[in-house]
Design a protein around this motif. Structure first.
Motif, short mmCIF file in Angstrom:
data_model
loop_
_atom_site.label_atom_id
_atom_site.label_comp_id
_atom_site.label_asym_id
_atom_site.label_seq_id
_atom_site.Cartn_x
_atom_site.Cartn_y
_atom_site.Cartn_z
N HIS A 1 -9.62 -4.39 -14.20
CA HIS A 1 -9.93 -3.28 -12.46
C HIS A 1 -10.09 -4.08 -12.00
O HIS A 1 -9.34 -3.70 -10.63
N VAL A 2 -10.76 -5.11 -11.59
CA VAL A 2 -10.61 -5.39 -9.69
C VAL A 2 -9.61 -6.23 -9.59
O VAL A 2 -9.44 -6.22 -7.85
N ILE A 3 -9.01 -6.33 -9.88
CA ILE A 3 -7.56 -7.61 -9.58
C ILE A 3 -6.43 -6.21 -9.26
O ILE A 3 -6.25 -6.16 -8.15
N ILE A 4 -6.34 -5.24 -10.02
CA ILE A 4 -5.98 -3.74 -9.63
C ILE A 4 -6.43 -2.92 -8.48
O ILE A 4 -5.54 -2.91 -7.35
N GLU A 5 -7.02 -3.07 -8.27
CA GLU A 5 -8.37 -2.40 -7.03
C GLU A 5 -7.97 -3.19 -6.13
O GLU A 5 -7.90 -3.06 -4.58
N THR A 6 -8.29 -4.36 -5.36
CA THR A 6 -7.78 -5.35 -5.37
C THR A 6 -6.16 -5.40 -4.53
O THR A 6 -6.31 -5.45 -3.51
N ALA A 7 -5.89 -5.78 -5.50
CA ALA A 7 -3.79 -5.42 -5.35
C ALA A 7 -3.49 -4.52 -4.40
O ALA A 7 -3.59 -4.26 -3.66
N THR A 8 -4.40 -3.06 -4.74
CA THR A 8 -3.83 -2.11 -4.21
C THR A 8 -4.40 -2.14 -2.45
O THR A 8 -3.86 -1.54 -2.21
N HIS A 9 -5.45 -2.35 -2.23
CA HIS A 9 -6.27 -2.27 -0.88
C HIS A 9 -5.57 -3.59 0.02
O HIS A 9 -5.30 -3.39 0.69
N ALA A 10 -5.01 -4.32 -0.86
CA ALA A 10 -4.33 -5.56 0.14
C ALA A 10 -2.32 -4.39 -0.01
O ALA A 10 -2.50 -4.78 1.79
N GLY A 11 -1.69 -3.78 -0.47
CA GLY A 11 -1.22 -2.75 -0.48
C GLY A 11 -1.57 -1.96 0.76
O GLY A 11 -0.81 -1.69 2.07
N HIS A 12 -2.25 -1.01 1.30
CA HIS A 12 -3.07 -1.12 1.92
C HIS A 12 -2.77 -1.00 3.13
O HIS A 12 -2.44 -0.71 4.28
N LEU A 13 -3.70 -2.64 2.94
CA LEU A 13 -3.41 -2.97 4.74
C LEU A 13 -2.42 -4.24 4.86
O LEU A 13 -1.60 -4.35 5.52
N ASP A 14 -1.45 -4.23 3.62
CA ASP A 14 -0.03 -4.63 4.49
C ASP A 14 0.84 -3.16 5.18
O ASP A 14 1.49 -3.34 6.28
N ILE A 15 0.06 -1.96 4.90
CA ILE A 15 1.11 -1.01 5.64
C ILE A 15 0.43 -1.20 6.84
O ILE A 15 1.23 -0.59 7.88
N CYS A 16 -1.13 -0.69 6.69
CA CYS A 16 -2.20 -0.89 8.38
C CYS A 16 -1.21 -1.56 9.11
O CYS A 16 -1.25 -1.81 10.06
N ARG A 17 -0.95 -3.35 8.85
CA ARG A 17 -0.70 -4.29 8.99
C ARG A 17 0.73 -3.39 9.97
O ARG A 17 0.79 -4.12 11.06
N GLU A 18 2.39 -3.31 9.14
CA GLU A 18 2.98 -2.59 9.28
C GLU A 18 2.85 -1.55 10.56
O GLU A 18 3.26 -1.23 11.46
N LEU A 19 1.86 -0.76 10.21
CA LEU A 19 1.90 0.05 11.14
C LEU A 19 1.24 -0.29 12.61
O LEU A 19 1.67 0.48 13.41
N VAL A 20 0.44 -1.35 12.52
CA VAL A 20 0.34 -2.13 14.51
C VAL A 20 0.75 -2.73 15.02
O VAL A 20 1.19 -2.98 16.36
N ASP A 21 1.65 -3.45 13.73
CA ASP A 21 2.53 -4.59 15.00
C ASP A 21 3.86 -4.52 14.44
O ASP A 21 5.10 -6.13 14.65
N GLY A 22 4.23 -4.08 13.13
CA GLY A 22 5.84 -4.18 12.97
C GLY A 22 5.71 -5.38 11.41
O GLY A 22 6.65 -5.49 10.98
N SER A 23 5.01 -6.09 11.21
CA SER A 23 4.60 -7.35 10.77
C SER A 23 4.94 -7.00 8.69
O SER A 23 4.43 -5.39 8.49
#
Length: 167
Positions: free
Chosen positions: A135-157
């Protein structure tokens, strides 16, 4: 090392990799972007770190599995990083909580059952350390994906690009 120990080691290594992903994405963002929401629901990257620290690592490993009496935020408070807390302190708090979480379950077998659950909340949704690790692996990976999207929205990376978009 027996099969259970190997499985547990592998699960903890997968979790550590997801934790690193989260830390890397937040660290790579400009400081002002960490405090700003990129989504309609209003969470911020700093809030994700605090949530993972208090509502995920602390709750599932130290409180639920180890039965430690720890301070837990009420309701939505785990998603709100205090304005006065520096990004460095917030990230260090997450890293420390991850180390404490690993230590809390270090001697537990994968079939260990939870020692604590929230009062008046019925039974825990997971019945073993192995289920909680997954469960914690899935939750942490899910939030990592959310942060990937935020990062791309912020600076295109983009963290991982396998090929170029076709459109």
């Amino acid at each position: 090392m027996n099969a259970e120990q190997t499985t547990k080691r592998q699960l903890l290594e997968w979790l550590d990799a997801r934790r690193t992903h989260v830390m890397e994405q937040v660290t790579a963002m400009p400081a002002e972007a960490r405090r700003r929401s990129q989504v309609p629901s209003g969470w911020t990257p700093r809030g994700v770190i605090r949530h993972l620290t208090l509502d995920v690592e602390r709750v599932w490993f130290r409180a639920v599995m180890a039965g430690e009496h720890v301070d837990l935020p009420p309701g939505y408070d785990g998603w709100i990083a205090p304005d006065h807390q520096s990004d460095e302190d917030l990230l260090e708090q997450y890293a420390t909580e991850c180390r404490l979480a690993n230590a809390a379950v270090a001697d537990l077998p994968l079939h260990a059952e939870p020692l604590w659950w929230f009062e008046d909340s019925g039974n825990p949704p997971y019945s073993t350390l192995q289920e909680i690790l997954l469960h914690v692996i899935i939750e942490t990976a899910t939030h990592a994906g959310h942060l990937d999207i935020c990062r791309e929205l912020v600076d295109g990376s983009q963290r991982l690009v396998l090929d170029k978009p076709t459109t």
